[in-house]
Motif scaffolding. Structure first.
Motif, PDB file in Angstrom:
ATOM      1  N   ASP A   1       1.413  12.575  -8.943  1.00 19.28           N
ATOM      2  CA  ASP A   1       2.724  12.037  -9.313  1.00 19.28           C
ATOM      3  C   ASP A   1       3.448  11.484  -8.084  1.00 19.28           C
ATOM      4  N   LEU A   2       3.343  12.212  -6.972  1.00 19.52           N
ATOM      5  CA  LEU A   2       4.012  11.752  -5.756  1.00 19.52           C
ATOM      6  C   LEU A   2       3.428  10.429  -5.276  1.00 19.52           C
ATOM      7  N   LEU A   3       2.121  10.304  -5.295  1.00 13.37           N
ATOM      8  CA  LEU A   3       1.488   9.065  -4.835  1.00 13.37           C
ATOM      9  C   LEU A   3       1.834   7.888  -5.741  1.00 13.37           C
ATOM     10  N   ALA A   4       2.027   8.166  -7.018  1.00 18.94           N
ATOM     11  CA  ALA A   4       2.475   7.098  -7.927  1.00 18.94           C
ATOM     12  C   ALA A   4       3.872   6.624  -7.530  1.00 18.94           C
ATOM     13  N   LEU A   5       4.728   7.574  -7.127  1.00 24.36           N
ATOM     14  CA  LEU A   5       6.069   7.226  -6.661  1.00 24.36           C
ATOM     15  C   LEU A   5       5.986   6.432  -5.355  1.00 24.36           C
ATOM     16  N   VAL A   6       5.118   6.873  -4.452  1.00 19.73           N
ATOM     17  CA  VAL A   6       4.909   6.148  -3.202  1.00 19.73           C
ATOM     18  C   VAL A   6       4.480   4.709  -3.488  1.00 19.73           C
ATOM     19  N   ASP A   7       3.580   4.535  -4.433  1.00 18.28           N
ATOM     20  CA  ASP A   7       3.100   3.188  -4.768  1.00 18.28           C
ATOM     21  C   ASP A   7       4.228   2.289  -5.253  1.00 18.28           C
TER      22      ASP A   7
ATOM     23  N   ALA B   1       7.451  -2.498  -3.457  1.00 20.49           N
ATOM     24  CA  ALA B   1       8.729  -3.168  -3.216  1.00 20.49           C
ATOM     25  C   ALA B   1       8.926  -3.578  -1.764  1.00 20.49           C
ATOM     26  N   VAL B   2       8.246  -2.885  -0.820  1.00 21.97           N
ATOM     27  CA  VAL B   2       8.599  -3.098   0.580  1.00 21.97           C
ATOM     28  C   VAL B   2       7.483  -3.640   1.459  1.00 21.97           C
ATOM     29  N   VAL B   3       6.226  -3.422   1.112  1.00 19.54           N
ATOM     30  CA  VAL B   3       5.155  -3.920   1.976  1.00 19.54           C
ATOM     31  C   VAL B   3       5.220  -5.445   2.033  1.00 19.54           C
TER      32      VAL B   3
ATOM     33  N   ARG C   1      -3.532   7.954   4.595  1.00 19.30           N
ATOM     34  CA  ARG C   1      -4.711   7.223   4.101  1.00 19.30           C
ATOM     35  C   ARG C   1      -4.370   6.449   2.823  1.00 19.30           C
ATOM     36  N   HIS C   2      -3.521   7.040   1.982  1.00 16.92           N
ATOM     37  CA  HIS C   2      -3.124   6.356   0.752  1.00 16.92           C
ATOM     38  C   HIS C   2      -2.316   5.103   1.075  1.00 16.92           C
ATOM     39  N   VAL C   3      -1.384   5.218   2.013  1.00 17.49           N
ATOM     40  CA  VAL C   3      -0.568   4.063   2.394  1.00 17.49           C
ATOM     41  C   VAL C   3      -1.443   2.990   3.042  1.00 17.49           C
ATOM     42  N   ILE C   4      -2.352   3.415   3.897  1.00 19.16           N
ATOM     43  CA  ILE C   4      -3.259   2.466   4.545  1.00 19.16           C
ATOM     44  C   ILE C   4      -4.083   1.712   3.507  1.00 19.16           C
ATOM     45  N   ASP C   5      -4.607   2.440   2.520  1.00 21.59           N
ATOM     46  CA  ASP C   5      -5.402   1.803   1.464  1.00 21.59           C
ATOM     47  C   ASP C   5      -4.561   0.817   0.658  1.00 21.59           C
ATOM     48  N   PHE C   6      -3.325   1.197   0.354  1.00 19.63           N
ATOM     49  CA  PHE C   6      -2.441   0.293  -0.398  1.00 19.63           C
ATOM     50  C   PHE C   6      -2.221  -0.986   0.401  1.00 19.63           C
ATOM     51  N   ARG C   7      -1.880  -0.828   1.667  1.00 23.35           N
ATOM     52  CA  ARG C   7      -1.625  -2.022   2.485  1.00 23.35           C
ATOM     53  C   ARG C   7      -2.871  -2.896   2.593  1.00 23.35           C
ATOM     54  N   ALA C   8      -4.053  -2.260   2.681  1.00 24.64           N
ATOM     55  CA  ALA C   8      -5.300  -3.024   2.769  1.00 24.64           C
ATOM     56  C   ALA C   8      -5.496  -3.915   1.548  1.00 24.64           C
ATOM     57  N   ARG C   9      -5.038  -3.429   0.390  1.00 24.52           N
ATOM     58  CA  ARG C   9      -5.173  -4.212  -0.842  1.00 24.52           C
ATOM     59  C   ARG C   9      -4.097  -5.283  -0.962  1.00 24.52           C
ATOM     60  N   HIS C  10      -3.122  -5.244  -0.060  1.00 23.01           N
ATOM     61  CA  HIS C  10      -2.000  -6.193  -0.139  1.00 23.01           C
ATOM     62  C   HIS C  10      -1.785  -6.891   1.202  1.00 23.01           C
TER      63      HIS C  10
ATOM     64  N   THR D   1       3.624  -5.802   7.762  1.00 23.94           N
ATOM     65  CA  THR D   1       4.178  -4.448   7.833  1.00 23.94           C
ATOM     66  C   THR D   1       3.273  -3.572   8.676  1.00 23.94           C
ATOM     67  N   SER D   2       3.789  -3.101   9.815  1.00 26.24           N
ATOM     68  CA  SER D   2       3.055  -2.173  10.676  1.00 26.24           C
ATOM     69  C   SER D   2       3.309  -0.744  10.235  1.00 26.24           C
ATOM     70  N   LEU D   3       2.342   0.140  10.475  1.00 28.30           N
ATOM     71  CA  LEU D   3       2.429   1.534  10.039  1.00 28.30           C
ATOM     72  C   LEU D   3       2.497   2.471  11.242  1.00 28.30           C
ATOM     73  N   TYR D   4       3.450   3.385  11.181  1.00 31.29           N
ATOM     74  CA  TYR D   4       3.608   4.439  12.192  1.00 31.29           C
ATOM     75  C   TYR D   4       3.671   5.785  11.479  1.00 31.29           C
ATOM     76  N   MET D   5       3.331   6.848  12.209  1.00 31.69           N
ATOM     77  CA  MET D   5       3.512   8.207  11.712  1.00 31.69           C
ATOM     78  C   MET D   5       4.788   8.770  12.321  1.00 31.69           C
TER      79      MET D   5
END
Length: 420
Positions: free
Chosen positions: A151-157, A162-164, A198-207, A214-218
């Motif tokens: 459920d959380l990852l669906a919310l993240v998506d 909206a922002v990537v 990893r989920h965010v990285i995969d999403f960005r890879a598909r977009h 959009t750069s990614l930081y931890m």
């Protein structure tokens, strides 16, 4: 900390490069060395100049930029306020909780404000906050494979959609080691955030991948000036950042008592970054120094000038300003006649020099407005975040033309835009 014992030189007067060389920070752990996760940070011979002055490296990546941070509340921080500061970067965070993201996520106030800033041509940073130590989601972190995590990852998506491509930097996490239950601030936390990353990285890879813009930081690490804040979990955090090629670096939040302690944050993370990685400082301040002085008596000169009871404490005078905002001149006198506050009036300039001298700063963002949460439930034990921001909009009455009150850092911020 005893009153007036910290000299200006000790607090602010040392150059950034000297601080970074002298700060008492640990070398990378044996575990980190054994796993090959350390690298030598880029050295700088002086202040960042040239293209870094415009906050951009030759390849388009940010380099030594300074922006405005509104945290979760952008209320009152519009285009006019940003323009007055000459601000080109804006940062905020969004709580990743269903109640905050019901309906159209582009209408959530932090996301909406950042999308508006993007539309105005400004650069933007969004931090994803997962508040499992407080609020409606308080409780254990969702585990891999669980329905809660799904459920959380669906919310993240929904947020990512909206922002990537529209925010320049996305930070995975806000303050994970403060926003997770104490008993889970170990590898449990690492597994959760690594799964998210990893989920965010995969999403960005598909977009569009790194070409999405959009750069990614931890982010972001807290309390690294305290040896107790450097744990096996923070070491694993840095190893993950180092070995993950899609990550541009790490975020830090040095809320400290001195520049020396802020340098400990930088000295901890830099040796553990890859050569091509940088750090963010999306929050930083001397709030712990301010806090040590809240019980001090008000300056005798200020008390005499404004007919204030000389027995009143600093926190009480700030409370007076919250209850009935001061004229700008009175607030300026409160700063200049309060020795420890006046001695640190160049903090923003000095801290940015220290960050930029590393050659590894991507973007730092400083508090913009005195938001509502800073002033609510004011008392002797309230952390004085209200002293940090560029605008003193809750402690200074608006000017005749409606302009917001200003804090001591305002002009420095503008100068740092031009000289960075």
């Amino acid at each position: 900390m005893t009153r007036h014992t910290t000299s200006r030189r000790m607090l602010l007067g040392v150059t950034g490069s000297t601080l970074l060389a002298a700060a008492c920070s640990p070398s990378p752990s044996n575990d980190a060395k054994a796993s090959g996760t350390t690298s030598t940070p880029t050295k700088s011979t002086g202040p960042v100049e040239g293209k870094a002055a415009a906050g951009k490296a030759p390849g388009g990546a940010p380099d030594g930029a300074l922006g405005v941070n509104f945290n979760e509340d952008p209320t009152g921080l519009g285009a006019a306020q940003l323009q007055a500061l000459s601000a080109t970067w804006v940062r905020g965070f969004v709580p990743m909780t269903p109640g905050d993201l019901d309906g159209d996520v582009t209408q959530q106030r932090a996301i909406k404000a950042l999308l508006a800033a993007h539309g105005d041509g400004r650069k933007t940073i969004l931090s994803l906050k997962f508040p499992y130590a407080l609020g409606p989601t308080k409780g254990p972190l969702p585990t891999p494979g669980s329905a809660e995590l799904k459920d959380l990852l669906a919310l993240v998506d929904r947020v990512l959609a909206a922002v990537v491509g529209k925010v320049d930097i996305l930070t995975i996490g806000n303050e994970p080691f403060l926003e997770t239950l104490p008993e889970e601030r170990d590898k449990t936390l690492n597994v959760f955030y690594e799964t998210l990353a990893r989920h965010v990285i995969d999403f960005r890879a598909r977009h569009g991948g790194s070409g999405s813009g959009t750069s990614l930081y931890m982010g972001a690490l807290n309390n690294l000036d305290d040896p107790a804040g450097r744990t096996p979990a923070t070491e694993r955090w840095m190893r993950f950042v180092h070995r993950t090629p899609e990550l541009a670096g790490v975020d830090i939040h040095p809320h400290v008592t001195s520049l020396q302690n802020a340098a400990k944050f930088v000295n901890y993370v830099l040796p553990q970054l890859r050569q091509d990685q940088k750090f963010l400082a999306t929050e930083f301040s001397l709030v712990q120094f301010w806090k040590a002085h809240m019980a001090d008596p008000v300056s005798p000169r200020f008390a005499e000038r404004y007919d204030v009871d000389p027995g009143r404490k600093v926190w009480q005078v700030i409370g007076d300003a919250i209850e009935e905002p001061f004229p700008q001149e009175k607030w300026n006198d409160f700063v200049s006649l309060t020795r420890w506050f006046d001695d640190s009036r160049n903090y923003l300039t000095e801290q940015m020099k220290a960050f930029r001298d590393t050659g590894k700063l991507a973007v730092a963002t400083y508090g913009g407005l005195q938001i509502e949460s800073m002033a609510s439930h004011w008392g002797a034990d309230k952390t004085p975040w209200i002293l940090n921001p560029l605008y003193a909009n809750r402690t200074v009455r608006p000017g005749a033309n409606g302009a917001l009150g200003r804090n001591v850092w305002f002009d420095q911020f503008k100068a740092l835009q031009a000289s960075a």
